[in-house]
Design an enzyme around this catalytic site. Structure first.
Site, mmCIF file in Angstrom:
data_model
loop_
_atom_site.group_PDB
_atom_site.id
_atom_site.type_symbol
_atom_site.label_atom_id
_atom_site.label_comp_id
_atom_site.label_asym_id
_atom_site.label_seq_id
_atom_site.Cartn_x
_atom_site.Cartn_y
_atom_site.Cartn_z
ATOM 1 N N ILE A 15 0.854 -1.196 0.000
ATOM 2 C CA ILE A 15 0.000 0.000 0.000
ATOM 3 C C ILE A 15 0.891 1.248 0.000
ATOM 4 C CG2 ILE A 15 -1.674 1.327 1.369
ATOM 5 C CD1 ILE A 15 -2.951 -1.312 2.213
ATOM 6 N N THR A 94 1.583 -7.547 10.955
ATOM 7 C CA THR A 94 0.658 -8.476 11.606
ATOM 8 C C THR A 94 1.460 -9.601 12.269
ATOM 9 O OG1 THR A 94 0.431 -9.700 9.535
ATOM 10 C CG2 THR A 94 -1.319 -8.143 10.051
ATOM 11 N N TYR A 155 -3.662 -6.766 16.618
ATOM 12 C CA TYR A 155 -3.780 -5.851 15.473
ATOM 13 C C TYR A 155 -5.055 -5.006 15.579
ATOM 14 C CZ TYR A 155 -3.579 -4.712 10.394
ATOM 15 O OH TYR A 155 -3.527 -4.091 9.170
ATOM 16 N N GLY A 186 -9.866 -2.291 3.854
ATOM 17 C CA GLY A 186 -10.293 -3.664 4.086
ATOM 18 C C GLY A 186 -9.200 -4.591 3.587
HETATM 19 N N1 CAA Z 1 -15.839 -18.268 14.349
HETATM 20 C C1 CAA Z 1 -15.656 -18.787 15.558
HETATM 21 N N2 CAA Z 1 -14.661 -19.638 15.858
HETATM 22 C C2 CAA Z 1 -13.839 -19.969 14.867
HETATM 23 C C3 CAA Z 1 -13.972 -19.480 13.563
HETATM 24 C C4 CAA Z 1 -15.025 -18.587 13.314
HETATM 25 N N3 CAA Z 1 -15.223 -18.063 12.110
HETATM 26 N N4 CAA Z 1 -12.991 -19.982 12.812
HETATM 27 C C5 CAA Z 1 -12.260 -20.765 13.626
HETATM 28 N N5 CAA Z 1 -12.775 -20.754 14.846
HETATM 29 C C6 CAA Z 1 -12.295 -21.452 16.020
HETATM 30 C C7 CAA Z 1 -11.875 -22.868 15.704
HETATM 31 O O1 CAA Z 1 -12.979 -23.721 15.764
HETATM 32 C C8 CAA Z 1 -10.890 -23.136 16.816
HETATM 33 O O2 CAA Z 1 -11.590 -23.395 18.009
HETATM 34 P P1 CAA Z 1 -11.129 -24.612 18.989
HETATM 35 O O3 CAA Z 1 -9.785 -24.224 19.496
HETATM 36 O O4 CAA Z 1 -12.188 -24.631 20.054
HETATM 37 O O5 CAA Z 1 -11.106 -25.835 18.136
HETATM 38 C C9 CAA Z 1 -10.224 -21.789 16.964
HETATM 39 O O6 CAA Z 1 -11.095 -20.800 16.446
HETATM 40 C C10 CAA Z 1 -8.954 -21.722 16.117
HETATM 41 O O7 CAA Z 1 -7.952 -21.387 16.982
HETATM 42 P P2 CAA Z 1 -6.430 -21.741 16.618
HETATM 43 O O8 CAA Z 1 -5.609 -20.863 17.480
HETATM 44 O O9 CAA Z 1 -6.165 -23.194 16.723
HETATM 45 O O10 CAA Z 1 -6.337 -21.327 15.083
HETATM 46 P P3 CAA Z 1 -5.113 -21.456 14.111
HETATM 47 O O11 CAA Z 1 -3.841 -21.372 14.877
HETATM 48 O O12 CAA Z 1 -5.320 -22.614 13.226
HETATM 49 O O13 CAA Z 1 -5.278 -20.156 13.184
HETATM 50 C C11 CAA Z 1 -5.216 -17.832 12.693
HETATM 51 C C12 CAA Z 1 -5.580 -18.893 13.723
HETATM 52 C C13 CAA Z 1 -3.707 -17.830 12.424
HETATM 53 C C14 CAA Z 1 -5.581 -16.496 13.279
HETATM 54 C C15 CAA Z 1 -5.965 -18.089 11.375
HETATM 55 O O14 CAA Z 1 -7.334 -18.276 11.654
HETATM 56 C C16 CAA Z 1 -5.873 -16.935 10.405
HETATM 57 O O15 CAA Z 1 -4.848 -16.703 9.774
HETATM 58 N N6 CAA Z 1 -6.954 -16.161 10.293
HETATM 59 C C17 CAA Z 1 -6.990 -14.971 9.419
HETATM 60 C C18 CAA Z 1 -6.722 -13.758 10.234
HETATM 61 C C19 CAA Z 1 -6.846 -12.536 9.355
HETATM 62 O O16 CAA Z 1 -7.856 -12.292 8.725
HETATM 63 N N7 CAA Z 1 -5.797 -11.750 9.307
HETATM 64 C C20 CAA Z 1 -5.786 -10.573 8.473
HETATM 65 C C21 CAA Z 1 -4.404 -10.377 7.923
HETATM 66 S S1 CAA Z 1 -4.353 -9.096 6.708
HETATM 67 C C22 CAA Z 1 -4.526 -7.676 7.572
HETATM 68 O O17 CAA Z 1 -4.497 -7.641 8.748
HETATM 69 C C23 CAA Z 1 -4.699 -6.429 6.769
HETATM 70 C C24 CAA Z 1 -5.938 -5.732 7.142
HETATM 71 O O18 CAA Z 1 -5.859 -4.677 7.747
HETATM 72 C C25 CAA Z 1 -7.235 -6.308 6.739
#
Ligand code: CAA
Length: 248
Positions: A15, A94, A155, A186
């Protein structure tokens, strides 16, 4: 041609590059602040590539987590280009993890780089802007400041902090010809977003009404508007650039 000087932190990133290019097209003298893990050669290569594309940017090293380092970054720009009229606080990182797994360093790295940075840079340009009775400060926040995002307590907290900073400072300097605003991108097609696992990323894109990731240039257009002379009555505001993913 305006002779105003703009400093864009994180200017060599996805960006950031688009913002630098857009502000250069607007006629400003532009400096890209960079950290790049201290990789000065990488920044010089970026500068050379930009030059080939017709952009003559200054580059200035600064670790935005460190007040003294920010001071040196600003001093370099002011010696090279002149006093800073436009500051774009764009640098950010991040360290995604759910809170149950988040380390203290993942928390503090994000708070330092995304929020302390805004103080470290802005504090050191604000008095010059007050003296010259003109300034534009644009803080690049995120949709996830207001929406929240699983895996981003650090973040989301840091980026939400930017809104408070923007609203407080905008009141302090409103009578001095200085505006302070926030742009909240976004999900934009940058390296940072491409690092989100593909399956999760695709689900996120499904939730964007416009149906695609944003372009860095689309964020840069919003920054350009808020950096311009014409936006003098807009201060303390937030401009969302998120394809309709979050409305409030
Ligand atoms: N709603 C509720 N619970 C959810 C879910 C949802 N949508 N998705 C997953 N979960 C739950 C899972 O069921 C799991 O629960 P349990 O532990 O009870 O089984 C838990 O959440 C997952 O926890 P973990 O810690 O085990 O997850 P992970 O280590 O596999 O991954 C993460 C976690 C790294 C955050 C991954 O989900 C991820 O990368 N998410 C995307 C995050 C994101 O959008 N980042 C934006 C980056 S870009 C940016 O930031 C720029 C900007 O300004 C937009």
């Amino acid at each position: 041609m305006s002779s105003r000087v703009a400093l864009v932190t994180g200017g060599t990133g996805g960006i950031g590059t688009a913002i630098c290019q857009r502000l250069a097209k607007d006629g400003y003298k532009v400096a890209a602040g960079y950290n790049a893990g201290g990789d000065h050669d990488k920044a010089k290569t970026w500068q050379a590539v930009q030059k080939e594309q017709g952009f003559d940017f200054d580059i200035s090293y600064g670790d935005v987590r460190d007040f003294e380092s920010c001071g040196r970054c600003i001093a370099h720009v002011e010696e090279t280009l002149g006093p800073i009229d436009i500051l774009i606080n764009n640098a950010g990182v991040t360290r995604d993890a759910t809170l149950k797994k988040m380390s203290e360093s993942q928390w503090s790295e994000v708070l330092n780089a995304n929020l302390d940075s805004v103080f470290n840079m802005t504090r050191q340009v604000i008095n010059g802007m007050i003296e010259r009775k003109f300034g534009r400060i644009v803080n690049v926040s995120s949709i996830n400041a207001q929406k929240g995002q699983l895996g981003q307590t650090n973040y989301s907290a840091a980026k939400a902090g930017m809104h408070g900073f923007t609203k407080a400072l905008s009141q302090e300097v409103a009578r001095k010809g200085i505006t302070v605003n926030t742009v909240s991108p976004g999900y934009i097609a940058t390296k940072m977003v491409m690092e989100v696992p593909e399956e999760i990323r695709n689900k996120i894109i499904e939730g964007i009404p416009v149906g695609r990731l944003g372009l860095p240039e689309e964020v840069a257009n919003a920054v350009s508007f808020l950096a311009s002379e014409q936006s003098g009555f807009i201060t303390g505001s937030n401009l969302s650039v998120n394809g309709g993913q979050h409305m409030f």
